[in-house]
Write a protein that holds these residues in place. Structure first.
Motif, PDB file in Angstrom:
ATOM      1  N   HIS A  92       0.863  -1.190   0.000  1.00 42.96           N
ATOM      2  CA  HIS A  92       0.000   0.000   0.000  1.00 42.96           C
ATOM      3  C   HIS A  92       0.891   1.229   0.000  1.00 42.96           C
ATOM      4  CE1 HIS A  92      -3.700  -2.080   1.810  1.00 42.96           C
ATOM      5  NE2 HIS A  92      -2.757  -3.008   1.835  1.00 42.96           N
ATOM      6  N   ALA A 136      -5.848   2.811   1.785  1.00 42.85           N
ATOM      7  CA  ALA A 136      -6.474   1.614   2.355  1.00 42.85           C
ATOM      8  C   ALA A 136      -6.360   0.408   1.420  1.00 42.85           C
ATOM      9  CB  ALA A 136      -7.938   1.899   2.647  1.00 42.85           C
ATOM     10  N   TYR A 137      -6.313   0.652   0.138  1.00 43.10           N
ATOM     11  CA  TYR A 137      -6.261  -0.466  -0.810  1.00 43.10           C
ATOM     12  C   TYR A 137      -4.874  -0.572  -1.421  1.00 43.10           C
ATOM     13  CZ  TYR A 137     -11.172  -0.720  -0.014  1.00 43.10           C
ATOM     14  OH  TYR A 137     -12.378  -0.861   0.614  1.00 43.10           O
ATOM     15  N   THR A 165       3.139  -1.782   9.442  1.00 41.06           N
ATOM     16  CA  THR A 165       1.942  -2.612   9.375  1.00 41.06           C
ATOM     17  C   THR A 165       0.732  -1.686   9.261  1.00 41.06           C
ATOM     18  OG1 THR A 165       1.595  -2.559  11.753  1.00 41.06           O
ATOM     19  CG2 THR A 165       3.017  -4.318  10.905  1.00 41.06           C
ATOM     20  N   ARG A 166      -0.411  -2.281   9.012  1.00 48.73           N
ATOM     21  CA  ARG A 166      -1.655  -1.493   8.967  1.00 48.73           C
ATOM     22  C   ARG A 166      -1.838  -0.703  10.262  1.00 48.73           C
ATOM     23  NH1 ARG A 166      -6.372  -3.117  11.277  1.00 48.73           N
ATOM     24  NH2 ARG A 166      -8.308  -2.173  10.526  1.00 48.73           N
ATOM     25  N   GLU A 167      -1.353  -1.256  11.371  1.00 46.02           N
ATOM     26  CA  GLU A 167      -1.527  -0.627  12.680  1.00 46.02           C
ATOM     27  C   GLU A 167      -0.432   0.386  12.981  1.00 46.02           C
ATOM     28  OE1 GLU A 167      -1.668  -3.945  12.118  1.00 46.02           O
ATOM     29  OE2 GLU A 167      -3.864  -3.975  12.144  1.00 46.02           O
ATOM     30  N   GLU A 189     -10.289  -9.410   2.889  1.00 47.54           N
ATOM     31  CA  GLU A 189      -9.389  -8.387   2.382  1.00 47.54           C
ATOM     32  C   GLU A 189      -9.613  -8.276   0.896  1.00 47.54           C
ATOM     33  OE1 GLU A 189      -7.417  -6.214   3.301  1.00 47.54           O
ATOM     34  OE2 GLU A 189      -6.822  -6.645   5.364  1.00 47.54           O
ATOM     35  N   HIS A 218       0.143  -7.412   4.453  1.00 43.73           N
ATOM     36  CA  HIS A 218      -0.028  -6.060   3.900  1.00 43.73           C
ATOM     37  C   HIS A 218       1.038  -5.125   4.469  1.00 43.73           C
ATOM     38  CE1 HIS A 218      -3.954  -6.465   1.802  1.00 43.73           C
ATOM     39  NE2 HIS A 218      -3.884  -7.608   2.460  1.00 43.73           N
ATOM     40  N   TYR A 249       2.679  -1.250   4.419  1.00 46.81           N
ATOM     41  CA  TYR A 249       2.357   0.144   4.105  1.00 46.81           C
ATOM     42  C   TYR A 249       3.685   0.873   3.891  1.00 46.81           C
ATOM     43  CZ  TYR A 249      -2.340  -1.171   5.156  1.00 46.81           C
ATOM     44  OH  TYR A 249      -3.565  -1.796   5.082  1.00 46.81           O
ATOM     45  N   PHE A 271      -2.275   6.557   9.074  1.00 48.41           N
ATOM     46  CA  PHE A 271      -3.242   5.447   9.050  1.00 48.41           C
ATOM     47  C   PHE A 271      -4.101   5.504   7.783  1.00 48.41           C
ATOM     48  CE2 PHE A 271      -2.263   5.382  13.559  1.00 48.41           C
ATOM     49  CZ  PHE A 271      -2.163   4.019  13.773  1.00 48.41           C
ATOM     50  N   LYS A 282     -10.500   2.446   5.841  1.00 51.49           N
ATOM     51  CA  LYS A 282     -11.370   2.083   4.706  1.00 51.49           C
ATOM     52  C   LYS A 282     -12.781   2.609   4.892  1.00 51.49           C
ATOM     53  CE  LYS A 282      -9.729  -2.399   3.058  1.00 51.49           C
ATOM     54  NZ  LYS A 282      -9.078  -3.201   4.076  1.00 51.49           N
ATOM     55  N   PHE A 330      -8.720  -0.221  14.511  1.00 51.04           N
ATOM     56  CA  PHE A 330      -7.285  -0.554  14.439  1.00 51.04           C
ATOM     57  C   PHE A 330      -6.820  -0.864  15.862  1.00 51.04           C
ATOM     58  CE2 PHE A 330      -8.090   1.954  10.733  1.00 51.04           C
ATOM     59  CZ  PHE A 330      -7.161   1.580   9.772  1.00 51.04           C
TER      60      PHE A 330
END
Ligand SMILES: O=C(O)CCC(=O)C(=O)O
Ligand SMILES: [Fe+2]
Length: 711
Positions: free
Chosen positions: A115, A120-121, A254-256, A282, A307, A309, A319, A322, A328
């Motif tokens: 990403h 988000a995608y 990470t996403r977080e 996902e 995933h 980032y 962050f 979505k 999160f």
């Protein structure tokens, strides 16, 4: 315009850089034999990949599951290298502990998705493995592992000598960026398109003007925003360039928000991906980069998804929500009472989040208590002002404010804030003090951006040539324009406020007012925004502000907007996060917000501003060379910055717990064992050393450019 001296220096540097760069590009494919990877047992680069990650951050909820499955029972049996691995691969395998895990490569059943920062995608995903990929079952390594090693091999050999514990995350960034886009010796890019769909989101990329870089992966142009846009962070010199292209790599989160600091960390995340991804929907990208249909997502043969980032060099993680209501979980953020910190998305545009369990009611009460007891002129609560000198009373900010720079709670909250935002190291120069706000009945703060605009372009705070990299000659003219931009211009090299965490310390009931309004946001629920006139009629009909706020006053107009836009109602220990910048560094105009007039009672709040790079007054904060030159030419010597350091030599016992203050503002601990405090300051500035709140020494900055003061 630049001075001729400056231009001369840049031309010389540029010529040297361009020659060195072209030589590097021309020679790099030949420095290391193409078959080195298959034959060599060299371990120095390998050590870069692996070392320094003894303390891999783990999610507490998966730690026990993964460790129980990876620790064999009974006495350890001798490890026999499985057939098919060369010595380098074998070292890699043992450092990742693969053999005690049945020889299973953690990446074997995982696909990486990339990403761009804040998106988000994913923009790209791992492609189909090459035909010889036989990572499953143990003998050889997975395609991903081999791609990582393949990229590590082509790092300059000096990188292999880095003392690993502290440095390896920089080398790791280069290796991972390179593996994704296929920069190694012989392994195809991990991403199906080599990262072509992950290109820059901004126009006029400076790297497009460098012919030698014309054909590099778009991902690399994304990761390296170019000399004119790569904010110079304090660790800028430690960045390890992507092998072969010499461009700056991304760093990965990470996403977080957790920064991925090394190979072991990545491997752990790959293992956890199985646990996390189970049952989770996902978006899986098809080869054309679009989402595959749901059937494909629920297929039992679906590979796990990891995933990543990708954050551009010099920029900060943002962050990537979505949908409103999305959660999160941030188990890596330690908090009081051990309650889990989690974000809930309140709004996508602007990006606003509730931060649950960020602070507790005791801390909330302590912040108010401290503010009430504060006696120092610069810190105590008083009518809000604007401007650097603090003398201009702001007619549209009728609240009172004060500062808490050094209480234990303020320090703890600042550190926590940085961890929530995805910083893996605390950096004092990136935060302001905690600003405490009190709103009495009728007081308010008009909508504004927290991002500071330097309208007059008078500030010296901006990019210094000394900190800039190679500048191709053809770009000289462009650069001369760039350095005349403001010192706070975060689209380029300036630093400015980047994110805000707002803390509320009062419970406000419906109708009490005091909300924080995001005037560009949509109200929750149906998301319908009433027109101003319609909302005004409704407010006047309710009678809520009758006799309290004058009709058509800015305060009444604000209540109208507070009731028709996105409003956050305060309650004690509620915390809200929002961003003032977009992922490309431009100010986020949609983050316009204000403090709504209080209609009943009083409101206490605090805000913590985090900057995207060293802020003004701290070493490394960018300066606008153009303004510096202009001031010098005008004989304004006293505006020149002085680099100054303060150190406790530990010879005077009475100074054991000394603290350094700039005028009335706490600046840092200067006790026994505390590191030297380095600041950029100005002639005539007064710095005080205090012990037990009493000033015991005062230093007045003189005219010499570099100064050091000791106690
Ligand atoms: O009090 C509020 O709700 C907002 C305060 C604010 O935006 C600020 O101090 O910058
Ligand atoms: Fe604000």
């Amino acid at each position: 315009m630049m001075s001729s001296l400056c231009v001369g220096a840049i031309i010389k540097t540029t010529l040297a850089c361009v020659v060195a760069y072209l030589l590097g590009v021309a020679l790099s494919p030949h420095v290391i034999p193409v078959d080195y990877f298959r034959q060599s047992g060299g371990s120095s680069t390998l050590a870069v990949l692996v070392g320094g990650n003894d303390t891999v951050p783990r999610r507490p909820d998966v730690e026990s599951a993964s460790s129980s499955s990876s620790v064999p029972e009974g006495p350890p049996s001798p490890v026999i290298p499985p057939r098919g691995r060369n010595p380098l691969e074998q070292s890699y395998a043992s450092l990742l502990d693969l053999d005690s895990n049945g020889g299973v490569d953690p990446f074997a059943d995982v696909d990486i998705f990339v990403h761009r920062n804040g998106e988000a995608y994913p923009c790209s995903r791992q492609g189909s493995p090459p035909p010889d990929d036989d990572g499953e079952g143990g003998a050889a390594l997975s395609w991903t592992s081999r791609a990582l090693l393949d990229s590590a091999i082509v790092l300059p050999s000096t990188v292999g000598d880095i003392t690993l514990k502290s440095q390896d995350k920089y080398a790791f960034d280069a290796i991972l960026t390179s593996a994704l886009m296929g920069g190694g010796m012989s392994i195809p890019p991990l991403l199906h398109d080599g990262g072509e769909a992950c290109g820059p989101t901004w126009k006029n990329h400076i790297l497009d003007s460098i012919p030698a870089l014309a054909s590099i992966s778009s991902l690399l142009k994304y990761c390296d925003m170019g000399i004119d846009r790569t904010t110079v962070q304090l660790d800028h010199d430690r960045i390890v360039n992507v092998p072969k292209t010499g461009t700056k790599p991304c760093h990965f989160h990470t996403r977080e928000g957790l920064r991925i600091t090394g190979l072991r960390h990545l491997a752990q995340l790959a293992k956890d991906a199985g646990v996390v991804a189970a049952g989770k929907e996902e978006c899986a990208l098809g080869v054309d980069g679009t989402c595959e249909d749901d059937d494909a997502n629920t297929s039992t043969t679906r590979r796990k998804e990891l995933h990543l980032y990708a954050v551009q060099a010099g920029r900060q993680f943002i962050f990537a929500p979505k949908y409103v209501g999305e959660i999160f979980d941030l188990p890596h953020v330690p908090v009081p009472l051990d309650l889990p910190v989690r974000l809930e998305v309140i709004s996508l545009v602007p990006r606003v989040f509730d931060v649950y369990n960020f602070f507790n009611r005791e801390e909330s009460a302590a912040i108010v208590d401290k503010a009430l007891k504060e006696t120092s002129e610069s810190h105590k609560m008083k009518r809000s002002s604007t401007g650097a000198n603090g003398y201009n009373i702001n007619s549209q900010r009728t609240s009172e404010n004060g500062f808490d720079t050094h209480s234990d709670v303020a320090q703890a909250v600042k550190r926590r804030c940085m961890t929530v935002l995805g910083f893996d190291e605390y950096e004092e120069s990136l935060t302001d003090g905690l600003q405490i706000l009190r709103y009495n009945k009728t007081t308010a703060y008009v909508p504004h951006l927290d991002w500071i605009d330097d309208y007059g372009k008078q500030n010296e705070h901006d990019c210094e040539y000394a900190s800039c990299d190679c500048i191709p000659l053809l770009l000289m003219m462009l650069i001369s324009v760039i350095v005349t931009t403001t010192t706070v211009d975060t689209e380029h090299l300036g630093t400015n406020r980047f994110a805000t965490i707002l803390l509320y310390m009062t419970d406000m009931k419906e109708g009490d007012g005091g909300e924080t309004v995001f005037t560009e946001g949509y109200p929750p629920g149906d998301g319908i925004r009433l027109e101003f006139e319609e909302a005004q009629v409704a407010l006047r009909k309710s009678g809520d502000t009758a006799g309290i706020l004058e009709e058509n006053s800015w305060e009444e107009n604000m209540v109208v907007r507070c009731r028709s836009r996105l409003s956050i109602r305060p309650h004690s220990s509620r915390a809200v996060l929002f961003y003032s910048q977009n992922p490309d560094g431009t100010p986020d105009q949609k983050s316009m917000h204000g403090g709504c007039p209080v209609i009943r009672g009083e409101k206490w709040a605090a805000n913590l501003w985090v900057w995207n790079g060293p802020r003004n007054g701290y070493p490394g904060s960018p300066t606008n060379q153009d303004v510096v030159e202009r001031n010098r030419a005008a004989g304004k010597q006293n505006t020149q910055q002085k680099q100054t350091s303060f150190l406790n030599t530990q010879t005077d016992e009475t100074m054991r717990n000394a603290q350094l203050y700039f005028q009335d503002t706490f600046w840092g601990k200067m006790g026994f064992g505390d590191p030297a405090i380095n600041v950029n300051t100005y002639k005539g500035h007064q710095w005080h050393v205090k012990v037990n709140e009493m000033t015991v020494k005062t230093f007045i900055i003189d005219d010499s450019p570099n100064q050091s003061y000791t106690i």
